[in-house]
Design a protein around this motif. Structure first.
Motif, PDB file in Angstrom:
ATOM      1  N   UNK A 110       0.804  -1.230   0.000  1.00  0.00           N
ATOM      2  CA  UNK A 110       0.000   0.000   0.000  1.00  0.00           C
ATOM      3  C   UNK A 110       0.836   1.279   0.000  1.00  0.00           C
ATOM      4  N   UNK A 111       2.096   1.199   0.406  1.00  0.00           N
ATOM      5  CA  UNK A 111       2.940   2.392   0.477  1.00  0.00           C
ATOM      6  C   UNK A 111       3.710   2.668  -0.810  1.00  0.00           C
ATOM      7  N   UNK A 112       3.567   1.793  -1.797  1.00  0.00           N
ATOM      8  CA  UNK A 112       4.307   1.951  -3.047  1.00  0.00           C
ATOM      9  C   UNK A 112       3.544   2.828  -4.037  1.00  0.00           C
ATOM     10  N   UNK A 113       4.298   3.505  -4.898  1.00  0.00           N
ATOM     11  CA  UNK A 113       3.695   4.197  -6.034  1.00  0.00           C
ATOM     12  C   UNK A 113       3.553   3.143  -7.126  1.00  0.00           C
ATOM     13  N   UNK A 114       2.313   2.661  -7.314  1.00  0.00           N
ATOM     14  CA  UNK A 114       2.032   1.634  -8.313  1.00  0.00           C
ATOM     15  C   UNK A 114       1.632   2.276  -9.639  1.00  0.00           C
ATOM     16  N   UNK A 115       1.883   1.561 -10.732  1.00  0.00           N
ATOM     17  CA  UNK A 115       1.491   2.056 -12.053  1.00  0.00           C
ATOM     18  C   UNK A 115      -0.004   2.373 -12.070  1.00  0.00           C
ATOM     19  N   UNK A 116      -0.804   1.512 -11.460  1.00  0.00           N
ATOM     20  CA  UNK A 116      -2.242   1.730 -11.334  1.00  0.00           C
ATOM     21  C   UNK A 116      -2.636   1.274  -9.935  1.00  0.00           C
ATOM     22  N   UNK A 117      -2.895   2.215  -9.020  1.00  0.00           N
ATOM     23  CA  UNK A 117      -3.252   1.825  -7.651  1.00  0.00           C
ATOM     24  C   UNK A 117      -4.440   0.866  -7.587  1.00  0.00           C
ATOM     25  N   UNK A 118      -5.275   0.860  -8.618  1.00  0.00           N
ATOM     26  CA  UNK A 118      -6.425  -0.037  -8.655  1.00  0.00           C
ATOM     27  C   UNK A 118      -6.054  -1.506  -8.783  1.00  0.00           C
ATOM     28  N   UNK A 119      -4.780  -1.780  -9.105  1.00  0.00           N
ATOM     29  CA  UNK A 119      -4.348  -3.174  -9.222  1.00  0.00           C
ATOM     30  C   UNK A 119      -3.904  -3.767  -7.885  1.00  0.00           C
ATOM     31  N   UNK A 120      -3.831  -2.953  -6.851  1.00  0.00           N
ATOM     32  CA  UNK A 120      -3.402  -3.455  -5.533  1.00  0.00           C
ATOM     33  C   UNK A 120      -4.234  -4.649  -5.067  1.00  0.00           C
ATOM     34  N   UNK A 121      -5.564  -4.629  -5.164  1.00  0.00           N
ATOM     35  CA  UNK A 121      -6.330  -5.812  -4.746  1.00  0.00           C
ATOM     36  C   UNK A 121      -5.944  -7.078  -5.516  1.00  0.00           C
ATOM     37  N   UNK A 122      -5.631  -6.927  -6.798  1.00  0.00           N
ATOM     38  CA  UNK A 122      -5.227  -8.085  -7.593  1.00  0.00           C
ATOM     39  C   UNK A 122      -3.899  -8.641  -7.103  1.00  0.00           C
ATOM     40  N   UNK A 123      -2.963  -7.757  -6.813  1.00  0.00           N
ATOM     41  CA  UNK A 123      -1.650  -8.204  -6.334  1.00  0.00           C
ATOM     42  C   UNK A 123      -1.792  -8.901  -4.980  1.00  0.00           C
ATOM     43  N   UNK A 124      -2.605  -8.345  -4.110  1.00  0.00           N
ATOM     44  CA  UNK A 124      -2.837  -8.975  -2.803  1.00  0.00           C
ATOM     45  C   UNK A 124      -3.550 -10.317  -2.979  1.00  0.00           C
ATOM     46  N   UNK A 125      -4.485 -10.393  -3.926  1.00  0.00           N
ATOM     47  CA  UNK A 125      -5.180 -11.659  -4.195  1.00  0.00           C
ATOM     48  C   UNK A 125      -4.201 -12.703  -4.724  1.00  0.00           C
ATOM     49  N   UNK A 126      -3.232 -12.278  -5.517  1.00  0.00           N
ATOM     50  CA  UNK A 126      -2.226 -13.201  -6.040  1.00  0.00           C
ATOM     51  C   UNK A 126      -1.449 -13.844  -4.901  1.00  0.00           C
ATOM     52  N   UNK A 127      -1.133 -13.058  -3.902  1.00  0.00           N
ATOM     53  CA  UNK A 127      -0.437 -13.605  -2.734  1.00  0.00           C
ATOM     54  C   UNK A 127      -1.303 -14.605  -1.994  1.00  0.00           C
ATOM     55  N   UNK A 128      -2.601 -14.340  -1.907  1.00  0.00           N
ATOM     56  CA  UNK A 128      -3.536 -15.263  -1.258  1.00  0.00           C
ATOM     57  C   UNK A 128      -3.636 -16.572  -2.049  1.00  0.00           C
ATOM     58  N   UNK A 129      -3.793 -16.462  -3.377  1.00  0.00           N
ATOM     59  CA  UNK A 129      -3.917 -17.644  -4.225  1.00  0.00           C
ATOM     60  C   UNK A 129      -2.664 -18.512  -4.111  1.00  0.00           C
ATOM     61  N   UNK A 130      -1.511 -17.872  -4.096  1.00  0.00           N
ATOM     62  CA  UNK A 130      -0.253 -18.614  -4.040  1.00  0.00           C
ATOM     63  C   UNK A 130      -0.031 -19.313  -2.711  1.00  0.00           C
ATOM     64  N   UNK A 131      -0.666 -18.815  -1.655  1.00  0.00           N
ATOM     65  CA  UNK A 131      -0.449 -19.403  -0.334  1.00  0.00           C
ATOM     66  C   UNK A 131      -1.329 -20.628  -0.089  1.00  0.00           C
ATOM     67  N   UNK A 132      -2.228 -20.914  -1.023  1.00  0.00           N
ATOM     68  CA  UNK A 132      -3.138 -22.059  -0.857  1.00  0.00           C
ATOM     69  C   UNK A 132      -2.458 -23.352  -1.224  1.00  0.00           C
TER      70      UNK A 132
END
Length: 132
Positions: A110-132
């Motif tokens: 959340x503290x990073x300057x992302x290319x599109x801040x709207x993609x943050x939920x997707x990136x966080x979801x990727x971490x969730x998917x990978x942890x399964x």
């Protein structure tokens, strides 16, 4: 004209790999983003993400898992993939496109300057998917 884009969330040990877009880039300069790029004519997004990971990170990826991604730019047709298996250690093989790459914990995103801040939920979801 809509651009088809394929991006990869490489996840290892609860961390996600992001690339820092070079400050001289025309689109989305000086910000963090997932590795990836344009889907070429006749190419499937899954094949594009494999190619982009090889070109940009120097790794051969296996079993890209698609995840939904939204973006605030209606000119982009985004295809995101979670990747947990690859050969090689990711390195920056495209220094004109990126000037850094780094592994991040979910709490740092959340503290990073992302290319599109709207993609943050997707990136966080990727971490969730990978942890399964």
């Amino acid at each position: 004209m809509v651009s088809r884009i394929a991006v990869a969330a490489l996840v290892r040990d609860g961390l996600v790999l992001l690339v820092h877009r070079h400050p001289s880039r025309e689109n989305y300069p000086d910000c963090w983003d997932l590795a990836g790029g344009h889907v070429e004519s006749g190419e499937l997004p899954r094949d594009a993400v494999r190619r982009e990971c090889l070109e940009e990170l120097g790794v051969h990826v296996y079993d890209p898992v698609p995840i939904p991604m939204t973006t605030s730019n209606p000119q982009l047709d985004m295809h995101a993939f979670v990747i947990t298996r690859w050969d090689g250690e990711p390195v920056n093989t495209e220094p004109d496109e990126h000037d850094d790459l780094r592994w991040f914990r979910p709490s740092e995103l959340p503290n990073l300057k992302l290319a599109d801040p709207g993609t943050l939920p997707t990136i966080l979801a990727a971490l969730q998917v990978a942890s399964r």
